[in-house]
Motif scaffolding. Structure first.
Motif, PDB file in Angstrom:
ATOM      1  N   ILE A  25       0.838  -1.200   0.000  1.00 48.79           N
ATOM      2  CA  ILE A  25       0.000   0.000   0.000  1.00 48.79           C
ATOM      3  C   ILE A  25       0.868   1.243   0.000  1.00 48.79           C
ATOM      4  N   TYR A  26       1.919   1.221   0.849  1.00 42.67           N
ATOM      5  CA  TYR A  26       2.805   2.379   0.914  1.00 42.67           C
ATOM      6  C   TYR A  26       3.493   2.597  -0.434  1.00 42.67           C
ATOM      7  N   GLY A  27       3.992   1.508  -1.027  1.00 42.82           N
ATOM      8  CA  GLY A  27       4.704   1.635  -2.297  1.00 42.82           C
ATOM      9  C   GLY A  27       3.800   2.055  -3.431  1.00 42.82           C
ATOM     10  N   ALA A  28       2.600   1.494  -3.448  1.00 46.74           N
ATOM     11  CA  ALA A  28       1.692   1.778  -4.563  1.00 46.74           C
ATOM     12  C   ALA A  28       0.948   3.087  -4.396  1.00 46.74           C
ATOM     13  N   MET A  29       0.670   3.455  -3.151  1.00 52.85           N
ATOM     14  CA  MET A  29      -0.194   4.609  -2.934  1.00 52.85           C
ATOM     15  C   MET A  29       0.519   5.813  -2.340  1.00 52.85           C
ATOM     16  N   LEU A  30       1.348   5.609  -1.327  1.00 55.92           N
ATOM     17  CA  LEU A  30       1.792   6.729  -0.509  1.00 55.92           C
ATOM     18  C   LEU A  30       3.252   7.138  -0.710  1.00 55.92           C
ATOM     19  N   ALA A  31       4.080   6.246  -1.266  1.00 60.28           N
ATOM     20  CA  ALA A  31       5.493   6.592  -1.441  1.00 60.28           C
ATOM     21  C   ALA A  31       5.663   7.567  -2.597  1.00 60.28           C
ATOM     22  N   PRO A  32       6.616   8.499  -2.507  1.00 61.35           N
ATOM     23  CA  PRO A  32       6.896   9.400  -3.632  1.00 61.35           C
ATOM     24  C   PRO A  32       7.257   8.593  -4.875  1.00 61.35           C
ATOM     25  N   LYS A  67       3.829   0.478 -10.850  1.00 59.10           N
ATOM     26  CA  LYS A  67       3.076   0.659  -9.605  1.00 59.10           C
ATOM     27  C   LYS A  67       1.943   1.658  -9.811  1.00 59.10           C
ATOM     28  N   PHE A  68       2.204   2.656 -10.639  1.00 59.50           N
ATOM     29  CA  PHE A  68       1.141   3.619 -10.943  1.00 59.50           C
ATOM     30  C   PHE A  68      -0.002   2.921 -11.662  1.00 59.50           C
ATOM     31  N   ASP A  69       0.340   2.024 -12.587  1.00 62.35           N
ATOM     32  CA  ASP A  69      -0.689   1.276 -13.324  1.00 62.35           C
ATOM     33  C   ASP A  69      -1.623   0.533 -12.379  1.00 62.35           C
ATOM     34  N   VAL A  70      -1.027  -0.107 -11.381  1.00 62.14           N
ATOM     35  CA  VAL A  70      -1.816  -0.924 -10.441  1.00 62.14           C
ATOM     36  C   VAL A  70      -2.846  -0.060  -9.725  1.00 62.14           C
ATOM     37  N   LEU A  71      -2.397   1.077  -9.217  1.00 61.50           N
ATOM     38  CA  LEU A  71      -3.309   1.938  -8.468  1.00 61.50           C
ATOM     39  C   LEU A  71      -4.325   2.598  -9.397  1.00 61.50           C
ATOM     40  N   ALA A  72      -3.888   2.962 -10.611  1.00 65.07           N
ATOM     41  CA  ALA A  72      -4.810   3.574 -11.566  1.00 65.07           C
ATOM     42  C   ALA A  72      -5.961   2.627 -11.903  1.00 65.07           C
ATOM     43  N   LYS A  73      -5.659   1.336 -11.966  1.00 69.40           N
ATOM     44  CA  LYS A  73      -6.721   0.350 -12.225  1.00 69.40           C
ATOM     45  C   LYS A  73      -7.622   0.206 -11.011  1.00 69.40           C
ATOM     46  N   GLN A  74      -7.012   0.136  -9.814  1.00 69.73           N
ATOM     47  CA  GLN A  74      -7.807  -0.020  -8.601  1.00 69.73           C
ATOM     48  C   GLN A  74      -8.749   1.159  -8.391  1.00 69.73           C
ATOM     49  N   LYS A  75      -8.279   2.360  -8.726  1.00 67.61           N
ATOM     50  CA  LYS A  75      -9.101   3.563  -8.527  1.00 67.61           C
ATOM     51  C   LYS A  75      -9.946   3.887  -9.761  1.00 67.61           C
ATOM     52  N   GLU A  76      -9.905   2.972 -10.748  1.00 65.94           N
ATOM     53  CA  GLU A  76     -10.727   3.064 -11.958  1.00 65.94           C
ATOM     54  C   GLU A  76     -10.450   4.334 -12.776  1.00 65.94           C
ATOM     55  N   GLY A  84      -7.501  17.992 -20.145  1.00 65.51           N
ATOM     56  CA  GLY A  84      -7.086  19.265 -19.586  1.00 65.51           C
ATOM     57  C   GLY A  84      -5.592  19.314 -19.330  1.00 65.51           C
ATOM     58  N   LYS A  85      -5.154  20.428 -18.753  1.00 65.84           N
ATOM     59  CA  LYS A  85      -3.765  20.575 -18.320  1.00 65.84           C
ATOM     60  C   LYS A  85      -3.708  20.249 -16.835  1.00 65.84           C
ATOM     61  N   PHE A  86      -2.734  19.417 -16.441  1.00 62.75           N
ATOM     62  CA  PHE A  86      -2.638  19.000 -15.045  1.00 62.75           C
ATOM     63  C   PHE A  86      -1.197  19.133 -14.564  1.00 62.75           C
ATOM     64  N   VAL A  87      -1.045  19.406 -13.272  1.00 62.58           N
ATOM     65  CA  VAL A  87       0.282  19.568 -12.681  1.00 62.58           C
ATOM     66  C   VAL A  87       0.654  18.332 -11.887  1.00 62.58           C
ATOM     67  N   ILE A  88       1.923  17.934 -12.020  1.00 65.95           N
ATOM     68  CA  ILE A  88       2.502  16.874 -11.204  1.00 65.95           C
ATOM     69  C   ILE A  88       3.601  17.533 -10.379  1.00 65.95           C
ATOM     70  N   GLU A  89       3.461  17.520  -9.061  1.00 62.46           N
ATOM     71  CA  GLU A  89       4.441  18.155  -8.195  1.00 62.46           C
ATOM     72  C   GLU A  89       5.520  17.156  -7.790  1.00 62.46           C
ATOM     73  N   LYS A  90       6.730  17.654  -7.677  1.00 58.42           N
ATOM     74  CA  LYS A  90       7.849  16.803  -7.271  1.00 58.42           C
ATOM     75  C   LYS A  90       7.557  16.157  -5.925  1.00 58.42           C
ATOM     76  N   GLY A  91       7.784  14.840  -5.817  1.00 59.03           N
ATOM     77  CA  GLY A  91       7.567  14.121  -4.570  1.00 59.03           C
ATOM     78  C   GLY A  91       6.162  13.593  -4.382  1.00 59.03           C
ATOM     79  N   MET A  92       5.294  13.776  -5.376  1.00 58.09           N
ATOM     80  CA  MET A  92       3.928  13.263  -5.261  1.00 58.09           C
ATOM     81  C   MET A  92       3.914  11.740  -5.246  1.00 58.09           C
ATOM     82  N   SER A  93       2.946  11.190  -4.515  1.00 55.24           N
ATOM     83  CA  SER A  93       2.713   9.744  -4.546  1.00 55.24           C
ATOM     84  C   SER A  93       1.776   9.422  -5.697  1.00 55.24           C
ATOM     85  N   ASN A  94       1.642   8.136  -5.994  1.00 57.76           N
ATOM     86  CA  ASN A  94       0.712   7.720  -7.048  1.00 57.76           C
ATOM     87  C   ASN A  94      -0.709   8.180  -6.735  1.00 57.76           C
ATOM     88  N   ASN A  95      -1.084   8.086  -5.466  1.00 53.85           N
ATOM     89  CA  ASN A  95      -2.426   8.504  -5.070  1.00 53.85           C
ATOM     90  C   ASN A  95      -2.622  10.003  -5.314  1.00 53.85           C
TER      91      ASN A  95
END
Length: 347
Positions: A25-32, A67-76, A84-95
């Protein structure tokens, strides 16, 4: 004793499973999970894009795309991609990333200045939003839209007031056009409309005159005086005799395509065109360029004086000499023509 060992084994297995699950869970969801040096990165998702296209943009930005793929599937998210245009901030987790690209659109600043035609305007806008130049031109020339909003082909360019505006990146051509129509209506507030009516002009006529003023001078300090000259001519029924309108008329002819007219000659004054203000009295049927706000307001707040003529000032490039009489104007014009000849500018 045997039962206790079994129970302990079950507990240990449970703990191990829980630990693995927590690690997962930490690796897939919460880790940077970002892999870029800047503080922010952006992705641009088209209205026609699916998860594959989003994934291709994310791949170079993430440490572990799997790991992003796994969570993207779980969260549908894979079946609910948003444009649209979206921002990805440095250090963000997959979630965090999924939440950002799902609901946090970032607006863009769209800027344009004095474009000479709708085609050029479309070319300026297309790199700034999702809509391409072809769809923009089609929307801008749509006759139903123009008629419904009191525009004609000749006045359509005047709907776009040069400035900086905020849009969503995935704005359609029709969406861009609608917002610019709304901005036009907002620009023409009660105060500006009242000033136009006091001049006996409609907003479209003000913009047409402003386009001439703008082409005559890019100096905001001088534009109200030039506007005053043209308004004086209109009041007494004198032809505007505006050289920029001759250039505009000439550029519509095959003979002058891909040329630059640096000096207006008598041959240009013979061009048959409703934009030839030497042959035709009054204002041309539409604007000859996209005027900036200072030129529009220069017409609405023109300088009151008795000048009827002006000629470019050879000693002050970008400025003009003004005259109340034709005799004085001829002196000023002769001086400028001599300057052009001395510079080898003959056409």
């Amino acid at each position: 004793m045997y039962i206790k060992k079994i129970l302990w084994a079950i507990v240990l297995i449970g703990l191990a499973a829980a630990a693995y699950f927590a690690y997962y869970i930490y690796g897939a969801m919460l880790a940077p999970n970002t892999d870029f040096n800047n503080e922010e990165a952006y992705i641009y998702v088209k209205t026609t894009d699916g998860y594959h296209e989003v994934r291709e943009q994310l791949k170079p930005l993430l440490e572990d795309i799997d790991k992003f793929d796994v969570l993207a599937k779980q969260k549908e998210y894979v079946n609910n991609v948003k444009s649209g245009k979206f921002v990805i901030e440095k250090g963000m987790s997959n979630n965090d990333i999924i939440n950002s690209i799902r609901i946090k659109k970032v607006p863009v600043k769209v800027t344009f200045n004095n474009q000479g035609s709708l085609e050029k305007l479309a070319g300026r806008i297309a790199p700034q939003i999702e809509a391409d130049s072809v769809s923009l031109v089609k929307a801008m020339y749509d006759t139903s839209f123009l008629t419904e909003n009191n525009f004609k082909k000749e006045t359509a360019l005047g709907m776009y007031i040069p400035n900086t505006y905020e849009f969503q990146w995935d704005t359609t051509a029709e969406g861009f056009r609608k917002k610019m129509r709304d901005e036009f209506n907002r620009f023409w507030n009660d105060s500006r409309i009242a000033k136009a009516h006091a001049l006996g002009l409609t907003p479209h006529q003000v913009i047409a005159l402003a386009s001439i003023v703008y082409e005559e001078s890019k100096q905001p300090s001088e534009q109200p005086r030039i506007a005053g000259v043209y308004l004086n001519r209109l009041r007494i029924g004198m032809p505007l005799q505006a050289d920029p309108t001759l250039k505009f008329a000439a550029y519509q002819l095959p003979k002058y395509k891909n040329t630059v007219i640096k000096r207006v000659l008598n041959v240009h004054k013979d061009i048959e065109s409703p934009y030839n203000t030497y042959k035709n009295r009054g204002l041309p049927p539409g604007l000859i360029a996209m005027p900036n706000i200072s030129a529009i307001d220069a017409v609405l707040n023109y300088e009151k004086h008795k000048y009827l003529y002006f000629a470019a000032d050879a000693k002050r490039p970008g400025y003009h000499k003004f005259a109340k009489t034709l005799a004085q104007h001829n002196v000023n014009a002769r001086e400028y023509h001599q300057y052009l000849s001395s510079q080898g500018i003959n056409k």
